[in-house]
Scaffold this active site. Structure first.
Site, PDB file in Angstrom:
ATOM      1  N   HIS A  19      45.880   5.749 -33.933  1.00 21.70           N
ATOM      2  CA  HIS A  19      47.196   5.161 -33.666  1.00 21.70           C
ATOM      3  C   HIS A  19      47.252   4.409 -32.336  1.00 21.70           C
ATOM      4  O   HIS A  19      48.315   3.893 -31.957  1.00 21.70           O
ATOM      5  CB  HIS A  19      48.249   6.269 -33.684  1.00 21.70           C
ATOM      6  N   LYS A  25      47.147   1.526 -29.635  1.00 15.80           N
ATOM      7  CA  LYS A  25      47.385   0.085 -29.672  1.00 15.80           C
ATOM      8  C   LYS A  25      47.086  -0.477 -28.289  1.00 15.80           C
ATOM      9  O   LYS A  25      47.902  -0.392 -27.365  1.00 15.80           O
ATOM     10  CB  LYS A  25      48.834  -0.239 -30.058  1.00 15.80           C
ATOM     11  N   ASP A  53      38.630  -9.941 -21.625  1.00 17.46           N
ATOM     12  CA  ASP A  53      37.959  -9.981 -20.320  1.00 17.46           C
ATOM     13  C   ASP A  53      38.586  -8.925 -19.408  1.00 17.46           C
ATOM     14  O   ASP A  53      38.478  -7.753 -19.699  1.00 17.46           O
ATOM     15  CB  ASP A  53      38.019 -11.390 -19.728  1.00 17.46           C
TER      16      ASP A  53
END
Length: 504
Positions: free
Chosen positions: A179, A181, A186
């Protein structure tokens, strides 16, 4: 389940926090220099990254999030690392994949040797749902750039054997998910609760923070995503999956051995980064020569992976829920209001004022869904009503207030908190990332968020405006709220909710 580093979240803070410490007592700061901010105790658990507030930008809309993602992919020279629950299959998601494809193609055609690499971590069950899915969206990248692209699909170790065979698609996701995110390019990082799907790019409200030119934070999350990727299934160009050579299988073989191996790998990232940051702090404090400018903002990455026995986010969240004194204010928001019993008791027993923002049934992501999923908004209404009754029974209506987000044509997925110390009109701390403060976030799924602590007034103002923008689109919850016809909960939903509330 593999044994974790602790048996109780409070013990994670030992010796900083005694299990018998009364709620509202600040943990002593054994590592804090004189005058340091009051939340520096968090660095006893995770690395502390001191940065300038000028490197932090709070985003406010799905469109801004989507456009920034494309811009960052296009300009990336070295790495694109993306962790999400899933990648959707619509034209906007294809636009994102095309951006990655073009960036890799440009890198190959550049005069200097190609150094751009792409690593994507998704959940296996959600990413494999249906004939067209996350996997089929990413296969062309794997086929065109097999040496440059890695797609890892995390499979919970708890979905195995007969359970894996019998639980149908969609419902198998309730057992546990990847889950996290986080999206990095870079040395730049976007932390959010948003997935890679069209609604999250258009009309599904979430939260997003952009950390620009923060290479140490980017390195940490790269290592974290790669560590989870190493214990996940690897997608191949022919749409098959396999484990890395020498790695344990997530749902075949010994579950305890797999969980322990995964715990060691993830904790190695956390402990290694923390040790490096402590050495850097010591060198900065005692080393000769000109010192770098003192930071005014600190980033603390918080990880929760209960299947692997890692409960850092839970421990920090519990402390933050109870630490503030009378007069402090906490604004807590979640798209799915289903607080764990522990979090609920801490909120009801705390001294600070709480404003809790949640989704009205109409902006719940499951509103209008087919089958059993269509009853989930009603289940959340039932949970909300039970909590509201507890608040009223305790006479806490003025201290703990509920508000519902309402916005026509939108759904609501924002989560996190803002902490205002007593006497302050601006927040000094926010939590932002993937956890929803519910049972799934604490016990089933892999989660990560960051605590941002800042002394900079301009950044505090950004965070305050973000909070006001979200709460400004809400209405107060009162007893009359639950008398509305749309809040009628059928008897079978009431009976079923206690049995299934730990799965959604």
């Amino acid at each position: 389940m593999a044994a974790g580093p602790v048996g109780s979240p409070w013990l994670l803070l030992a010796p900083l926090v005694s299990p018998t410490m009364p709620h509202g007592t600040s943990p002593p700061c054994s590592l804090c220099p004189e005058g340091a901010h009051r939340f520096q105790w968090i660095q006893n658990l995770v690395p502390e990254f001191g940065i300038s507030s000028s490197h932090v930008k709070v985003l406010s809309s799905p469109t801004e999030f989507f456009e920034l993602m494309k811009e960052q992919i296009t300009s990336a020279k070295r790495r694109v690392v993306m962790a999400s629950l899933y990648l959707g299959t619509g034209p906007l998601e294809q636009e994102l994949v095309d951006c990655i494809d073009k960036a890799l193609e440009r890198a190959l055609q550049a005069s200097s040797p190609c150094s751009l690499r792409v690593s994507i971590l998704l959940d296996f069950t959600r990413g494999s749902r249906g004939r067209q899915n996350s996997r089929t969206m990413l296969l062309p990248l794997l086929q065109r750039f097999p040496e440059r692209v890695r797609v890892s699909l995390f499979h919970t170790p708890h979905l195995r054997g007969l359970l894996r065979l019998l639980v149908p698609e969609r419902f198998n996701e309730t057992i546990g998910l990847q889950h996290i995110k986080v999206y990095l390019f870079d040395g730049n990082v976007i932390l959010s609760g948003a997935n890679l799907s069209d609604s999250y790019f258009t009309n599904r409200q979430d939260r997003y923070v952009f950390l620009q030119d923060c290479p140490e934070v980017a390195d940490f999350f790269t290592d974290l995503v790669e560590a989870v990727g190493d214990v996940s299934l690897q997608l191949q160009g022919d749409d098959s999956v396999r484990v890395l050579e020498g790695a344990l299988h997530p749902y075949k073989g010994d579950r305890r051995a797999y969980c322990e191996a995964a715990r060691r790998k993830v904790m190695g990232v956390i402990e290694g980064a923390r040790a490096r940051q402590l050495r850097l702090h010591a060198q900065t404090a005692h080393g000769p020569g000109e010192r770098p400018p003192a930071p005014d903002t600190w980033i603390y990455p918080l990880v929760q992976m209960k299947p692997f026995g890692i409960r850092i986010d839970e421990a920090v969240t519990e402390t933050l829920l109870t630490e503030p004194e009378c007069g402090a204010r906490l604004f807590l928001t979640t798209g799915y209001f289903n607080l764990t019993r522990a979090y609920m008791e801490l909120v009801l027993g705390a001294r600070a004022d709480y404003r809790i923002l949640l989704a009205s049934p109409e902006v719940n992501g499951f509103f209008g869904a087919r089958g059993v999923a269509g009853a989930i908004p009603a289940a959340y209404v039932y949970i909300e009503r039970q909590f509201y009754r507890q608040v009223c029974n305790l006479g806490q209506e003025e201290r703990v207030r509920l508000q519902e987000y309402r916005r026509s044509g939108w759904t609501f997925h924002a989560k996190g908190l803002w902490l205002y110390l007593a006497g302050s009109s601006l927040p000094c701390l926010t939590l932002i990332g993937s956890p929803n403060f519910g049972y799934r976030s604490v016990h089933r799924d892999l989660e990560a968020q960051i605590a941002i602590v800042t002394e900079n007034r301009a950044l505090q103002q950004q965070l305050h405006q973000e909070q006001e923008q979200l709460y400004g689109l809400s209405g107060a919850v009162t007893a009359a709220t639950f008398e509305q016809p749309s809040r009628c909960v059928k008897l079978w939903v009431k009976l079923l909710t206690p049995l299934i509330k730990n799965f959604f």
